[in-house]
Design an enzyme around this catalytic site. Structure first.
Site, mmCIF file in Angstrom:
data_model
loop_
_atom_site.group_PDB
_atom_site.id
_atom_site.type_symbol
_atom_site.label_atom_id
_atom_site.label_comp_id
_atom_site.label_asym_id
_atom_site.label_seq_id
_atom_site.Cartn_x
_atom_site.Cartn_y
_atom_site.Cartn_z
ATOM 1 C CG ASN A 78 -1.999 -1.049 1.079
ATOM 2 O OD1 ASN A 78 -2.159 -1.616 0.009
ATOM 3 N ND2 ASN A 78 -2.691 -1.317 2.155
ATOM 4 C CG HIS A 122 3.951 -1.252 -4.604
ATOM 5 N ND1 HIS A 122 2.789 -1.971 -4.713
ATOM 6 C CD2 HIS A 122 4.935 -2.095 -5.031
ATOM 7 C CE1 HIS A 122 3.056 -3.179 -5.188
ATOM 8 N NE2 HIS A 122 4.349 -3.278 -5.381
#
Ligand code: NAD
Length: 266
Positions: free
Chosen positions: A120, A137
């Protein structure tokens, strides 16, 4: 590790339908010494941030294949910045952590959980009080200039997007982008190496809210199992690794995680 009691026990009404599953998870947590949590978009769904793949249709106006693609960003950075201005800022800036986020922070606080490896980009694990978070990410609350690497925070980006489209660096005139890994980009090498080290040395991996189809991130639960850890998967829909797991729970994660962490075992 010392317990420092900084995570307040949140109020919740136990959902009796998942108490049996929560007890099974609690037993696995009790038996483990080094837990790694692997989280995906599903853990934040109960914060009101829709997943890309689940139902909800939130992303129908702006296509993730475009706003989260580096090739598309190079072609048309205004697409991302229009999405940021119209949807993304309100959605993520106003989101609060769920009981699952708090439960993981509490497990870290108790010295049970070593690390959260997350796909996330919403920053909600930090907001819940977790400190050891590996963001595979990136984080959509940070920004930097493609020209000179100058960094910007969320408030600065929000202010700039009121008068600019796309948002341009005040120092060098370069295009500013979010500090996230877009489709078509490599994961940050140091973060993935640390995530692999944690994965190889944990004795329980708890997956929460991931379809386990986005690679290379999704290879970590497989790697944990291969290295001898137990694997628990909490996800609404089936995943490709369910047959490998020691426990699979197909239920919204928040109430279940709160029961597993805060309710006393019988
Ligand atoms: P995904 O969208 O592929 O899968 C999410 C999974 O969560 C689904 O399989 C669904 O069954 C499950 N789910 C939904 N609500 C749930 C709940 N309440 N409890 C338990 N499970 C629930 O997500 P992914 O595997 O993380 O991969 C998607 C990619 O999209 C990631 O790379 C991530 O960076 C990005 N993404 C991030 C966010 C965010 O930061 N909140 C939101 C959307 C997409």
């Amino acid at each position: 590790m010392q317990q420092n009691n900084k995570i307040q026990r949140p109020q919740f009404t136990p959902d009796k339908n998942v108490s049996g599953e929560a007890k099974k998870l609690r037993r696995m947590i009790d038996e483990a010494q080094r837990i790694v949590a692997f989280t995906g978009a599903g853990i934040s769904a109960e914060s009101g941030i829709p997943t890309y793949r689940g139902a909800g249709g939130m992303w129908s106006k702006y296509d993730p294949e475009k706003f989260a693609s580096i090739d598309y960003f190079r072609k048309d950075p205004t697409y991302y910045w229009r999405f940021f201005k119209e949807c993304r800022h309100d959605l993520i800036a106003k989101a609060e952590p769920t009981l699952s986020h708090y439960a993981l922070a509490e497990l870290e606080n108790r010295g049970k959980l070593n690390t959260i490896v997350t796909q996330n980009i919403d920053g909600l694990h930090y907001l819940a009080g977790s400190e050891r978070v590996l963001e595979l990410h990136g984080n959509t609350n940070r920004f930097y200039c493609l020209g000179c690497s100058k960094q910007f925070n969320l408030n600065q980006a929000w202010e700039m997007v009121q008068t600019q489209m796309p948002v341009i660096c005040d120092d060098c005139g370069g295009i500013i982008r979010a500090d996230v890994v877009m489709f078509g980009e490599m994961l940050p090498e140091r973060t993935i190496t640390e995530a692999e080290q944690e994965t190889n040395s944990c004795d329980l991996m708890i997956v929460i809210g991931s379809s386990l189809v986005v690679y290379p991130a999704a290879s970590l639960p497989y790697q944990a199992k291969s290295a001898g850890a137990k694997l628990a998967i909490i996800n609404l829909d089936p995943t490709p690794l369910d047959s490998l797991a020691d426990l699979v729970i197909r239920h919204p994660a928040a109430n279940l995680m709160a029961q597993a962490v805060w309710l006393e075992q019988e």
